[in-house]
Design a protein around this motif. Structure first.
Motif, PDB file in Angstrom:
ATOM      1  N   ASP A 137      25.821  30.705  12.130  1.00 49.20           N
ATOM      2  CA  ASP A 137      26.751  30.851  13.316  1.00 49.20           C
ATOM      3  C   ASP A 137      27.871  29.975  12.658  1.00 49.20           C
ATOM      4  OD1 ASP A 137      25.391  28.195  13.398  1.00 49.20           O
ATOM      5  OD2 ASP A 137      25.868  28.156  15.392  1.00 49.20           O
ATOM      6  N   THR A 138      28.015  29.400  11.727  1.00 52.13           N
ATOM      7  CA  THR A 138      29.068  28.668  11.046  1.00 52.13           C
ATOM      8  C   THR A 138      30.249  29.622  10.537  1.00 52.13           C
ATOM      9  OG1 THR A 138      27.382  27.197  10.060  1.00 52.13           O
ATOM     10  CG2 THR A 138      29.766  27.249   9.036  1.00 52.13           C
ATOM     11  N   ASN A 139      31.334  29.100  10.906  1.00 50.82           N
ATOM     12  CA  ASN A 139      32.752  29.768  10.432  1.00 50.82           C
ATOM     13  C   ASN A 139      33.188  29.033   9.277  1.00 50.82           C
ATOM     14  OD1 ASN A 139      32.722  31.922  12.338  1.00 50.82           O
ATOM     15  ND2 ASN A 139      33.774  30.546  13.909  1.00 50.82           N
ATOM     16  N   ALA A 140      33.748  29.655   8.247  1.00 49.98           N
ATOM     17  CA  ALA A 140      34.431  28.926   7.036  1.00 49.98           C
ATOM     18  C   ALA A 140      35.819  29.457   6.775  1.00 49.98           C
ATOM     19  CB  ALA A 140      33.346  29.241   5.925  1.00 49.98           C
ATOM     20  N   TYR A 141      36.398  28.569   6.141  1.00 45.34           N
ATOM     21  CA  TYR A 141      37.823  29.035   5.595  1.00 45.34           C
ATOM     22  C   TYR A 141      37.722  29.935   4.484  1.00 45.34           C
ATOM     23  CZ  TYR A 141      39.633  26.066   9.436  1.00 45.34           C
ATOM     24  OH  TYR A 141      39.891  25.482  10.631  1.00 45.34           O
TER      25      TYR A 141
END
Length: 129
Positions: A54-58
């Motif tokens: 569920d992690t968002n990353a750049y």
């Protein structure tokens, strides 16, 4: 008359050899670049796998960073990895083809020098002058 024909043949063979050698170096450079892209994609995938789902990353786009879900980034990196592998495969086949052409040109040159030993002396005198 025969000397002029042999000299013209030599210059043609020499031109083909220079052309093929240049193309071969270009393909080798492209292979190294694609292998670097493949390695970066692999390493990025390995780092992304360590994150929770569920992690968002750049993601970097030029000078800008965009927030993306992990799944989107994983798919992009997997596609880059597949594309790099496909490109490397085709570049290796191009490299093999160019190496065969280079060997053929070298054989042609060797045959020319065996056929007319006098041209070898002329070539040496041209390179010394």
């Amino acid at each position: 008359m025969a000397d002029d024909a042999n000299r013209a043949t030599f210059l043609e063979i020499q031109g083909r050899m220079i052309e093929i050698t240049g193309k071969l170096k270009q393909v080798q450079t492209q292979i190294r670049n694609k292998e670097g892209e493949k390695k970066r994609a692999f390493l990025t995938l390995e780092e992304l796998k360590q994150l929770s789902d569920d992690t968002n990353a750049y993601k970097s786009i030029g000078r800008t960073f965009v927030l993306e879900p992990k799944s989107v980034l994983m798919n992009e990196q997997e596609q880059k990895l597949k594309d790099s592998e496909a490109a490397i495969g085709s570049l290796h086949s191009s490299k093999e083809y160019l190496e065969k052409q280079l060997a053929e040109v070298e054989n042609n040159l060797r045959e020319l020098l065996q056929q007319d030993p006098g041209i070898a002396r002329q070539i040496m005198s041209m390179s010394l002058a």
